[in-house]
Design an enzyme around this catalytic site. Structure first.
Site, PDB file in Angstrom:
ATOM      1  CD  GLU A 125      -2.962   1.172   2.264  1.00  0.00           C
ATOM      2  OE1 GLU A 125      -2.909   0.281   3.129  1.00  0.00           O
ATOM      3  OE2 GLU A 125      -3.801   2.068   2.274  1.00  0.00           O
ATOM      4  CB  ALA A 266       0.819  -2.336  11.600  1.00  0.00           C
ATOM      5  CG  MET A 267       0.242  -3.308   4.881  1.00  0.00           C
ATOM      6  SD  MET A 267      -0.709  -1.835   4.380  1.00  0.00           S
ATOM      7  CE  MET A 267      -1.984  -2.616   3.419  1.00  0.00           C
ATOM      8  CD  GLU A 268      -4.811  -2.048   5.700  1.00  0.00           C
ATOM      9  OE1 GLU A 268      -3.830  -1.619   6.328  1.00  0.00           O
ATOM     10  OE2 GLU A 268      -5.495  -1.321   4.945  1.00  0.00           O
ATOM     11  CG  ASN A 269       0.045  -6.827   3.962  1.00  0.00           C
ATOM     12  OD1 ASN A 269      -0.008  -5.929   3.149  1.00  0.00           O
ATOM     13  ND2 ASN A 269       0.951  -6.887   4.931  1.00  0.00           N
ATOM     14  CG  HIS A 301      -6.034   0.606  12.645  1.00  0.00           C
ATOM     15  ND1 HIS A 301      -6.792   1.745  12.615  1.00  0.00           N
ATOM     16  CD2 HIS A 301      -5.493   0.491  11.408  1.00  0.00           C
ATOM     17  CE1 HIS A 301      -6.720   2.298  11.417  1.00  0.00           C
ATOM     18  NE2 HIS A 301      -5.935   1.552  10.655  1.00  0.00           N
ATOM     19  CD  GLU A 302      -2.782  -2.060  10.673  1.00  0.00           C
ATOM     20  OE1 GLU A 302      -3.311  -2.222   9.552  1.00  0.00           O
ATOM     21  OE2 GLU A 302      -2.368  -0.951  11.071  1.00  0.00           O
ATOM     22  CG  HIS A 305      -7.650  -1.866   7.953  1.00  0.00           C
ATOM     23  ND1 HIS A 305      -8.507  -0.933   7.422  1.00  0.00           N
ATOM     24  CD2 HIS A 305      -6.538  -1.174   8.349  1.00  0.00           C
ATOM     25  CE1 HIS A 305      -7.934   0.268   7.503  1.00  0.00           C
ATOM     26  NE2 HIS A 305      -6.746   0.154   8.063  1.00  0.00           N
ATOM     27  CD  GLU A 324      -6.352   3.392   6.726  1.00  0.00           C
ATOM     28  OE1 GLU A 324      -6.496   3.206   7.951  1.00  0.00           O
ATOM     29  OE2 GLU A 324      -5.750   2.569   5.989  1.00  0.00           O
TER      30      GLU A 324
END
Ligand code: B3K
Ligand code: ZN
Length: 891
Positions: A125, A266-269, A301-302, A305, A324
């Protein structure tokens, strides 16, 4: 590479693609310097679009081969320009195979595929997937993925990607492979792979519907003892989403991976969340209460998502707040519920208020400032040059406030109904903010057309309130008027729908039941008024005495409330407002008034009346410690600068120092008593009640140290040496560093010695020094310290956490030192932004933003800043990321 002349992208120009991708098979042969990526895409014509070629984006790729339907494409059917590969194809479907070679080691941008500590990690992202292979790299292309990873077994024993593991096995030459399949169609920005030497903490849990799922937290071997809290947080998040929104985990396996080099939190992959180590690793000796709290909220949060972002995603990046803003709102509600649960029934209201205060502090310090500068944009922007510059406080935090207002206006049940309808309409789709608001409107039978202006207008609205009391009729007329100041490109604004939660406090300090003119019965003591016109008057009747209004309770809208209140009124509300948020806010307003008067030279000392009101609140034993710690913490410097015109960092700092010294000295006995009273016995546990006590205890040390109180400094030294957890140890160190104590250097050295091999703890050590105020003139300017620390073996310009800790803290949280009158800080800023930009444009752009509001500063500072902005803009090869920020600042 991003070109220097990246064009402006406009929301109004959205067009569906002529071809999308239904499924993609990826094969990675992982090698640090030359990774081969083979992709096989089933492309399908999009019936909703006009005819056109297949369009595939690519960046920093070496294309080795391209096949269409198994053969080399016919002459003249393939073109590549401006990072887009166009292929003419006939029919309804076409199989495109492309092989690219990429260099993960050379990828210092941390976008796409890169190395960290010998392992392979991805971040896609917003537009990183195009740095891995050619693809229609837009969120409205949702495809099914299978991924095969091949790597050296010794270097990378763990091979992960999204979804479910299909098979794994050995290969010749010490290599091995794994094949993964993600059953859910997803946009490319949610793709992820990890190939590294890691170990996992595992749990098997059942979902609400009774399905067994495997949860894993993957970390480097030595960190297994720091992964428990992240796992607990994940389980709590799962339960909460089931209970609150009826949303269950949809995969058999959910993985969190921690990596030390990461551009953001962080990232919600899908199924494979990748996290900055900062938001995973915690044990009492290395993490503070605040770290524990942040981990819980980022994990949530992640995880959230997965529904708000992944199952229903964004049609285009202008819709970013769709996922978001909504997900921040969800994580805020989750944290509030967790705090309330831990506090028990009597403490729940206060615990929620403490969380609300935290969130509003962030909004006021970061988002209000953004709204007042050249980057001001609506939560749904109309244009951008570099989308990574728009992961902003406006899109996230103000976006969450907009969702919160919907929640306030529709009620918990109405909001839930709207969410249910949203999922029933849009699960599996890429949609817009309008789709979300329409679902809310339809589910509740209301018209939200005017509400949509919150998505369209930038700027922080001002709500001016005034009251008129008519003793003869017992009527209090409250007049509210709204005005949103102009922002770049938006000179005029329309009235918004602003929910204003109101209470009226009687002279006895008690709330009065509220009855509006025309109503037969008095009702609740807090009412939400909907301000929809430029100005409106609300008449409250049947009152026995002139009330004191308490407005915008709970911060019911992201606005600046303008209300003339005397010092006495603020003190009265500090003591009596039944709404804990407003009680805190009254204290903040009073403190702001005192500090700004000192800074502006209208006052020469902190008034006794303020000290008395502050003391009363601090010592109110009916209030819990976490709340008292919030009430006794002064407004953030960034927020106060924003309230000053022109902004004068040196004068503000002097005023803050004077205020802290006065409060520290005048209340020394109170603070000393608090240090004892707030002591937490027994082994550390992360518990909000304990955390509140520690926060108040640490604040007491801070005030005493600021005042140079010998007993306080001795207490800080003792605590620093005897502390058994990081919250206390670091709290004591911070007190010593933020003082004139001769013990501070020795304490810093001891701390460094103890944690010399611990990257995350050293980040705290860097940040503390970069953010240090100068409490006496004998101390060298902070910039000298920052420069020296850049030479420390633990520092690296390539690691975002280090940059944020040292440079970010100096630029963004130490205004007086950064804006030193000799301009040295500004020159240093230019030097570092240019150096960073060559490595990592996203990180550089974040640092660049520290000077965007330069026009708000005093003329002498402006003359020092402008040449540095120009210097950066003229730097050869500047990224579009930094160019957008600095260009807008100079426009
Ligand atoms: N969605 C990511 C942010 C990606 C930032 C790209 N520059 C993390 C989050 O908001 O959950
Ligand atoms: Zn997010």
């Amino acid at each position: 590479m991003k070109t220097e002349h990246a064009p402006t992208i406009r929301r109004a120009d959205y067009q569906p693609l002529a071809w999308t991708v239904e499924r993609i098979d990826l094969h990675f042969s992982l090698d640090p310097d030359a990774t081969l990526v083979k992709s096989r895409m089933v492309c399908v014509r999009n019936p909703a679009a006009e005819e056109g070629p297949i369009r595939l984006w690519g960046e920093a790729l070496e294309r080795l081969s391209l096949l269409v339907e198994g053969a080399g494409p016919a002459a003249g059917t393939v073109r590549e320009a401006d990072g887009v590969l166009e292929i003419d194809a006939g029919g309804e479907r076409a199989v495109v195979e492309v092989t690219t070679r990429i260099d993960p080691r050379a990828n210092t941008t941390l976008s796409g595929l890169y190395l960290s500590n010998g392992g392979f990690f991805t971040q896609c992202e917003a537009e990183g997937f195009r740095r891995i292979t050619y693809f229609p790299d837009r969120p409205d292309v949702m495809a099914r993925y299978t991924v095969t990873l091949e790597a050296d077994r010794a270097a990378c024993p763990v091979l992960l990607s999204n979804g479910n593991l299909l098979e794994e096995g050995d290969l010749p030459g010490g290599r091995h492979y794994a094949r993964w399949e993600d059953p859910f169609p997803k946009p490319s920005y949610l793709f992820a792979l990890v190939a590294a030497k890691l170990v996992a903490l595992e749990r098997t849990v059942a979902t609400a519907s009774g399905r067994e799922v495997l949860l894993q937290v993957w970390v480097e071997e030595g960190n297994l003892d720091r992964s428990e809290h992240a796992m607990e947080s994940l389980i709590h998040s799962m339960r909460w989403d089931e209970e609150t929104f009826g949303l269950e985990l949809d995969l058999d396996r959910f993985m969190i991976v921690a990596v030390g080099d990461f551009n953001m939190g962080a990232m919600e992959n899908k199924g494979l969340n990748i996290f900055n180590t900062k938001f995973v690793l915690a044990k009492p000796d290395t993490a503070t209460d605040v770290d524990y709290e942040n981990i819980e909220s980022v994990v949530a949060h992640e995880y959230f998502h997965n529904w708000t972002g992944n199952r229903v995603t964004c049609r285009d990046w202008f819709q970013l707040t769709l996922k978001e803003g909504l997900t921040v709102f969800r994580d805020q509600q989750f944290s509030a519920d967790m705090l309330a649960r831990a506090a028990g029934p009597e403490g729940a209201v206060s615990a929620r208020a403490v969380k609300r205060i935290d969130d509003v502090r962030v909004l006021r310090a970061a988002q209000f400032a953004e709204d007042a500068g050249p980057m001001a944009h609506p939560i749904r922007p109309d244009s951008y040059r570099e989308i990574n510059n728009f992961y902003t406080a406006t899109v996230y935090e103000k976006g969450a406030e907009v969702i919160r207002m919907l929640h306030t206006l529709l009620g918990t049940e109405g909001f839930r109904n709207g969410m249910d309808l949203y999922f029933s309409y849009h699960d599996g789709q890429a949609v817009t903010c309008d789709d979300f608001v329409e679902a809310m409107a339809e589910a509740n039978g209301v018209d939200l057309d005017q509400f949509m202006r919150w998505y369209e207008q930038a700027g922080t609205p001002r709500v001016k309130a005034s009251g008129a009391w008519d003793a003869a009729s017992g009527t209090y007329a409250l007049t509210l008027a709204q005005h949103t100041p102009p922002t770049p490109g938006q000179p005029e604004k329309q009235p918004l729908v602003i929910p204003v939660a109101v209470g009226l406090i009687g002279p006895d300090g008690r709330d009065r039941p509220l009855r509006l003119e025309g109503e037969s019965q008095p009702g609740a003591t807090t009412r939400v008024l909907a301000l929809t016109a430029a100005g409106q008057t609300f008449r409250f009747v049947g009152l026995d005495a002139e009330p004191v209004p308490s407005l915008l309770r709970g911060f019911s809208a992201p606005v600046v409330l303008e209300l003339d209140e005397t010092d006495e009124r603020l003190a009265f509300r500090m003591a009596h407002d039944a709404d804990p948020f407003n009680r805190w806010d009254a204290a903040q307003r009073y403190a702001e008034r005192v500090i700004l008067a000192l800074a502006g030279g209208q006052a020469s000392a902190v008034p006794q009346a303020f000290v008395a009101a502050f003391r009363a609140l601090l010592n109110d034993a009916a209030l819990d410690p976490a709340f008292r710690a919030q009430a006794a913490a002064l407004p953030a410097e960034a927020y106060l600068l924003e309230r000053m015109s022109p902004a004068d960092p040196a004068a503000l700092r002097a005023a803050l120092i004077a205020t802290m010294r006065t409060l520290g000295g005048a209340l020394a006995d109170d603070w000393l008593a608090l240090i004892d009273a707030m002591r937490v016995d027994g082994a550390y546990r992360y518990h909000p009640g304990d955390a509140g006590r520690r926060a108040l205890g640490n604040l007491a040390l801070r005030y005493l140290a600021a005042a140079g109180d010998a007993r306080g400094l001795a207490a800080a030294s003792t605590r620093f040496e005897s502390a058994t957890d990081m919250t206390e140890r670091f709290g004591a160190l911070a007190a010593l560093v933020q003082s004139t104590s001769p013990a501070r250097e020795a304490a810093l050295a001891a701390f460094h010695e103890r944690y010399r091999d611990d990257a995350l703890v050293l980040d705290k050590w860097f940040a503390l020094q970069a953010g240090a105020w100068r409490w006496d003139d004998a101390v060298a300017p902070t910039l000298e310290r920052v420069r020296a620390l850049m030479a420390d073996a633990a520092f690296s310009l390539s690691n975002p956490n280090k940059v944020y800790a040292l440079l970010g803290t100096f630029f963004r949280a130490n205004a007086a030192e950064f804006h030193a009158a000799d301009g040295s800080g500004h020159a240093f800023w230019a030097e570092q932004v240019v150096a960073l930009d060559a490595k990592n444009p996203q990180v550089a752009a974040r640092m660049a933003r520290a000077l965007e509001n330069w026009c708000r500063y005093a003329p002498a500072l402006q003359s020092s800043i402008r040449p540095q902005l120009e210097r950066v803009l003229a730097a050869p090869g500047l990224s579009s990321d930094v160019q957008e920020i600095v260009g807008k600042a100079l426009a």
